[in-house]
Design a protein around this motif. Structure first.
Motif, PDB file in Angstrom:
ATOM      1  N   MET A   1      33.977  58.495 -22.551  1.00  0.00           N
ATOM      2  CA  MET A   1      33.926  58.707 -21.116  1.00  0.00           C
ATOM      3  C   MET A   1      34.234  60.169 -20.766  1.00  0.00           C
ATOM      4  N   PHE A   2      35.147  60.790 -21.493  1.00  0.00           N
ATOM      5  CA  PHE A   2      35.506  62.180 -21.225  1.00  0.00           C
ATOM      6  C   PHE A   2      35.154  63.000 -22.450  1.00  0.00           C
ATOM      7  N   ASP A   3      34.330  64.028 -22.247  1.00  0.00           N
ATOM      8  CA  ASP A   3      33.815  64.802 -23.363  1.00  0.00           C
ATOM      9  C   ASP A   3      34.647  66.024 -23.715  1.00  0.00           C
ATOM     10  N   GLY A   4      35.615  66.368 -22.901  1.00  0.00           N
ATOM     11  CA  GLY A   4      36.380  67.581 -23.127  1.00  0.00           C
ATOM     12  C   GLY A   4      37.324  67.479 -24.307  1.00  0.00           C
ATOM     13  N   ASP A   5      37.687  68.642 -24.825  1.00  0.00           N
ATOM     14  CA  ASP A   5      38.646  68.742 -25.921  1.00  0.00           C
ATOM     15  C   ASP A   5      40.052  68.567 -25.363  1.00  0.00           C
ATOM     16  N   THR A   6      40.755  67.538 -25.817  1.00  0.00           N
ATOM     17  CA  THR A   6      42.064  67.222 -25.255  1.00  0.00           C
ATOM     18  C   THR A   6      43.116  68.287 -25.556  1.00  0.00           C
ATOM     19  N   GLN A   7      43.063  68.917 -26.714  1.00  0.00           N
ATOM     20  CA  GLN A   7      44.043  69.965 -27.020  1.00  0.00           C
ATOM     21  C   GLN A   7      43.823  71.183 -26.124  1.00  0.00           C
ATOM     22  N   THR A   8      42.576  71.558 -25.943  1.00  0.00           N
ATOM     23  CA  THR A   8      42.270  72.656 -25.019  1.00  0.00           C
ATOM     24  C   THR A   8      42.723  72.291 -23.616  1.00  0.00           C
ATOM     25  N   GLY A   9      42.443  71.066 -23.203  1.00  0.00           N
ATOM     26  CA  GLY A   9      42.868  70.603 -21.879  1.00  0.00           C
ATOM     27  C   GLY A   9      44.368  70.625 -21.715  1.00  0.00           C
ATOM     28  N   SER A  10      45.083  70.237 -22.750  1.00  0.00           N
ATOM     29  CA  SER A  10      46.544  70.266 -22.732  1.00  0.00           C
ATOM     30  C   SER A  10      47.048  71.691 -22.536  1.00  0.00           C
ATOM     31  N   ASP A  11      46.496  72.610 -23.306  1.00  0.00           N
ATOM     32  CA  ASP A  11      46.901  74.021 -23.200  1.00  0.00           C
ATOM     33  C   ASP A  11      46.579  74.590 -21.824  1.00  0.00           C
ATOM     34  N   LEU A  12      45.390  74.290 -21.314  1.00  0.00           N
ATOM     35  CA  LEU A  12      44.989  74.784 -19.996  1.00  0.00           C
ATOM     36  C   LEU A  12      45.839  74.183 -18.880  1.00  0.00           C
ATOM     37  N   ALA A  13      46.172  72.912 -19.016  1.00  0.00           N
ATOM     38  CA  ALA A  13      46.993  72.252 -17.995  1.00  0.00           C
ATOM     39  C   ALA A  13      48.362  72.907 -17.886  1.00  0.00           C
ATOM     40  N   ILE A  14      48.984  73.180 -19.016  1.00  0.00           N
ATOM     41  CA  ILE A  14      50.284  73.855 -18.980  1.00  0.00           C
ATOM     42  C   ILE A  14      50.135  75.258 -18.406  1.00  0.00           C
ATOM     43  N   LEU A  15      49.132  75.981 -18.842  1.00  0.00           N
ATOM     44  CA  LEU A  15      48.927  77.352 -18.406  1.00  0.00           C
ATOM     45  C   LEU A  15      48.648  77.461 -16.906  1.00  0.00           C
ATOM     46  N   HIS A  16      47.697  76.682 -16.434  1.00  0.00           N
ATOM     47  CA  HIS A  16      47.252  76.831 -15.054  1.00  0.00           C
ATOM     48  C   HIS A  16      47.912  75.858 -14.076  1.00  0.00           C
ATOM     49  N   CYS A  17      48.156  74.644 -14.491  1.00  0.00           N
ATOM     50  CA  CYS A  17      48.636  73.609 -13.571  1.00  0.00           C
ATOM     51  C   CYS A  17      50.153  73.461 -13.589  1.00  0.00           C
ATOM     52  N   GLY A  18      50.753  73.805 -14.732  1.00  0.00           N
ATOM     53  CA  GLY A  18      52.190  73.625 -14.914  1.00  0.00           C
ATOM     54  C   GLY A  18      53.062  74.471 -14.013  1.00  0.00           C
ATOM     55  N   ARG A  19      52.498  75.440 -13.370  1.00  0.00           N
ATOM     56  CA  ARG A  19      53.311  76.246 -12.443  1.00  0.00           C
ATOM     57  C   ARG A  19      53.628  75.475 -11.166  1.00  0.00           C
ATOM     58  N   CYS A  20      52.840  74.450 -10.853  1.00  0.00           N
ATOM     59  CA  CYS A  20      53.078  73.634  -9.659  1.00  0.00           C
ATOM     60  C   CYS A  20      53.333  72.168  -9.985  1.00  0.00           C
ATOM     61  N   HIS A  21      52.660  71.638 -11.011  1.00  0.00           N
ATOM     62  CA  HIS A  21      52.753  70.222 -11.371  1.00  0.00           C
ATOM     63  C   HIS A  21      53.571  70.039 -12.641  1.00  0.00           C
ATOM     64  N   VAL A  22      54.314  68.940 -12.705  1.00  0.00           N
ATOM     65  CA  VAL A  22      54.868  68.529 -13.989  1.00  0.00           C
ATOM     66  C   VAL A  22      53.684  67.924 -14.745  1.00  0.00           C
ATOM     67  N   VAL A  23      53.346  68.541 -15.867  1.00  0.00           N
ATOM     68  CA  VAL A  23      52.199  68.107 -16.652  1.00  0.00           C
ATOM     69  C   VAL A  23      52.614  66.992 -17.616  1.00  0.00           C
ATOM     70  N   ASP A  24      53.668  67.223 -18.366  1.00  0.00           N
ATOM     71  CA  ASP A  24      54.202  66.247 -19.314  1.00  0.00           C
ATOM     72  C   ASP A  24      55.602  66.701 -19.706  1.00  0.00           C
ATOM     73  N   LYS A  25      56.124  66.186 -20.804  1.00  0.00           N
ATOM     74  CA  LYS A  25      57.512  66.507 -21.181  1.00  0.00           C
ATOM     75  C   LYS A  25      57.728  67.995 -21.452  1.00  0.00           C
ATOM     76  N   ARG A  26      56.675  68.740 -21.715  1.00  0.00           N
ATOM     77  CA  ARG A  26      56.833  70.167 -21.993  1.00  0.00           C
ATOM     78  C   ARG A  26      57.359  70.942 -20.793  1.00  0.00           C
ATOM     79  N   ASN A  27      57.050  70.495 -19.603  1.00  0.00           N
ATOM     80  CA  ASN A  27      57.561  71.188 -18.417  1.00  0.00           C
ATOM     81  C   ASN A  27      58.165  70.190 -17.430  1.00  0.00           C
ATOM     82  N   ARG A  28      58.842  69.184 -17.949  1.00  0.00           N
ATOM     83  CA  ARG A  28      59.360  68.099 -17.114  1.00  0.00           C
ATOM     84  C   ARG A  28      60.340  68.556 -16.042  1.00  0.00           C
ATOM     85  N   MET A  29      60.948  69.703 -16.220  1.00  0.00           N
ATOM     86  CA  MET A  29      61.872  70.228 -15.222  1.00  0.00           C
ATOM     87  C   MET A  29      61.204  71.334 -14.399  1.00  0.00           C
ATOM     88  N   GLY A  30      59.900  71.478 -14.540  1.00  0.00           N
ATOM     89  CA  GLY A  30      59.159  72.510 -13.819  1.00  0.00           C
ATOM     90  C   GLY A  30      58.438  71.931 -12.622  1.00  0.00           C
TER      91      GLY A  30
END
Length: 113
Positions: A1-30
């Protein structure tokens, strides 16, 4: 259903989205307190639609540019936060990563009498 690379997505989510959203345990206090976590968003029935088109939902259009999709920023109007410049392939990778997250149980929807 989803064709994207999950590791790339994980890295991008932390880089771009993690400044506002808690993405996962890596930035749980962010993130910003009023901004939903990825787990909370993942719990919504339309989560994949939200992630695939996040850049059209406020406040994202004011600082996000998707190559070949969104209009370039007006050079006469400064962006006051770090810009997010990504591709549709990046959006798909982030969505594929989010598909791997366990949705947060937010309980039953609010009901009115």
């Amino acid at each position: 259903m989803f064709d994207g690379d999950t590791q790339t997505g994980s890295d991008l989510a932390i880089l771009h989205c993690g400044r506002c959203h808690v993405v996962d345990k890596r930035n749980r206090m962010g993130g910003i307190g009023s901004t939903p976590s990825f787990a909370a968003l993942r719990g919504r029935s339309n989560w994949s639609d939200l992630f695939r088109a996040f850049y059209v939902h406020n406040p994202h259009p004011s600082f996000t540019q998707v190559a070949g999709v969104t209009e370039p920023f007006d050079p006469n109007r400064a962006v006051h936060v770090a810009k997010v410049e990504i591709t549709l392939e990046d959006v798909e990778a982030i969505t594929a990563f989010v598909a791997t997250l366990k949705p947060k149980d937010l309980g039953a929807p609010v009901q009115s009498n």
